[in-house]
Design an enzyme around this catalytic site. Structure first.
Site, PDB file in Angstrom:
ATOM      1  N   LYS A   1     -45.919 -37.094  29.354  1.00  0.00           N
ATOM      2  CA  LYS A   1     -45.703 -38.412  29.964  1.00  0.00           C
ATOM      3  C   LYS A   1     -45.828 -38.326  31.482  1.00  0.00           C
ATOM      4  O   LYS A   1     -46.358 -39.244  32.116  1.00  0.00           O
ATOM      5  CB  LYS A   1     -44.326 -38.955  29.585  1.00  0.00           C
ATOM      6  CG  LYS A   1     -44.001 -40.320  30.199  1.00  0.00           C
ATOM      7  CD  LYS A   1     -45.001 -41.406  29.799  1.00  0.00           C
ATOM      8  CE  LYS A   1     -44.752 -42.729  30.536  1.00  0.00           C
ATOM      9  NZ  LYS A   1     -43.533 -43.412  30.115  1.00  0.00           N
TER      10      LYS A   1
ATOM     11  N   LYS B   1     -39.502 -43.929  39.648  1.00  0.00           N
ATOM     12  CA  LYS B   1     -38.661 -42.913  39.017  1.00  0.00           C
ATOM     13  C   LYS B   1     -39.506 -41.882  38.283  1.00  0.00           C
ATOM     14  O   LYS B   1     -39.266 -40.672  38.377  1.00  0.00           O
ATOM     15  CB  LYS B   1     -37.670 -43.599  38.074  1.00  0.00           C
ATOM     16  CG  LYS B   1     -36.747 -42.664  37.308  1.00  0.00           C
ATOM     17  CD  LYS B   1     -37.271 -42.276  35.919  1.00  0.00           C
ATOM     18  CE  LYS B   1     -37.400 -43.480  35.004  1.00  0.00           C
ATOM     19  NZ  LYS B   1     -37.826 -43.056  33.628  1.00  0.00           N
TER      20      LYS B   1
END
Length: 303
Positions: A177, A245
């Protein structure tokens, strides 16, 4: 109708449509969210209120998580930070927890170890595809952990995802990811830079988007975000603060592994500027607005 009960914790912009897709597919779904309104929506759709993370785990064969960040996963699953009824208190032998959050690979490994001590299994399974993918059930799911555990839950993941890929042991899904977010950020920043440049040069932005989408520059961001970007529409499909983030996770991992990340570091700073300028709840394509601030004015197609 499946006899498998699915727990779902984290009913936000991605989690709620994923949970309702599972209900529509015939699964019993027990949900929980920190704020009550999304849980009420799930119940109105036919789901059940699990009342707490532990309550969800106690009533479920498999528990799906979709939470914002590493500390949230540690709090909800392990009770770190004062969660009174964490998932770990409700799991039993054979329970599988599938974490769709994007978190640090090292945190994923630690949570997996804690659940293994309770004879439960963690699959770190972050997702990509935005709100559209969650609604349509076409998410790309990148899975780390035991492959046999994944095979046992493929029926569930095939409801919410269009592509389910086993990437390796615990933490490998999160590493994958991070790679995904590196590329997504590069696309968003590159498309933004190109559109601001095209506007300064006096080009027709709609024509530019159409022309370059069909060539070597063609990418997801051009197809799915550029048509809105040139009209100043940055309604969120994926919050910019989450992109920030995720890039922080990627750059931290890059530091740990000694991997060069010049482009990602630049994108990280641009998304930081979005958050610091009050744009964190805009779509991640809204990074174009930071370049517009640097440019001294917006780049927009003529209405």
């Amino acid at each position: 109708m499946s006899d498998k009960t699915v727990g779902f914790i984290g009913l936000g912009i991605m989690g709620l449509p994923m949970a309702t897709n599972l209900l529509d597919a015939g699964y019993r779904v027990v949900g929980h969210n920190r704020s009550p309104e999304p849980t009420a929506e799930l119940v109105a759709h036919g789901g059940e209120d699990g009342e707490s993370p532990a309550g969800v785990a106690e009533r479920s064969d498999v528990v799906l998580l979709c939470l914002p960040d590493s500390p949230d996963v540690e709090r909800v699953v392990l009770g770190d930070g004062g969660e009174p009824n964490p998932v770990v208190d409700g799991v039993g032998p054979g329970t599988t927890v599938i974490d769709h959050s994007t978190i640090s690979p090292t945190v994923a490994e630690r949570v997996a170890e804690a659940l293994a001590a309770e004879d439960a299994t963690l699959l770190d399974a972050p997702i990509s595809g935005g709100e559209e993918g969650a609604i349509e059930g076409t998410l790309s799911i990148m899975v780390g952990g035991d492959e046999d555990a994944l095979d046992a839950q493929r029926d569930v993941l095939d409801v919410v995802g269009g592509t389910v890929t086993h990437c390796g042991p615990s933490g490998a899904g999160q590493t994958t990811k991070a790679c995904n977010q590196i590329v997504v950020a590069a696309q968003m920043v590159g498309v933004s830079e190109a559109l601001v440049f095209a506007d300064n040069a006096g080009a027709d932005l709609e024509a530019v988007v159409e022309a370059i989408s069909g060539g070597a520059a063609g990418c997801w961001a051009l197809d799915n975000r550029a048509p809105d970007m040139i009209h100043g529409d940055f309604d969120p499909g994926f919050f910019a603060e989450y992109q920030y983030k995720d890039l922080r996770i990627a750059t931290d991992a890059g530091e740990a592994f000694g991997s060069p990340m010049p482009q990602t570091s630049l994108a990280h700073e641009l998304y930081k500027s979005m958050v610091e300028n009050g744009m964190g709840r805009d779509d991640n394509s809204g990074v174009m607005q930071v370049l517009e601030l640097m440019n001294g004015g917006p780049a927009r197609a003529e209405e």
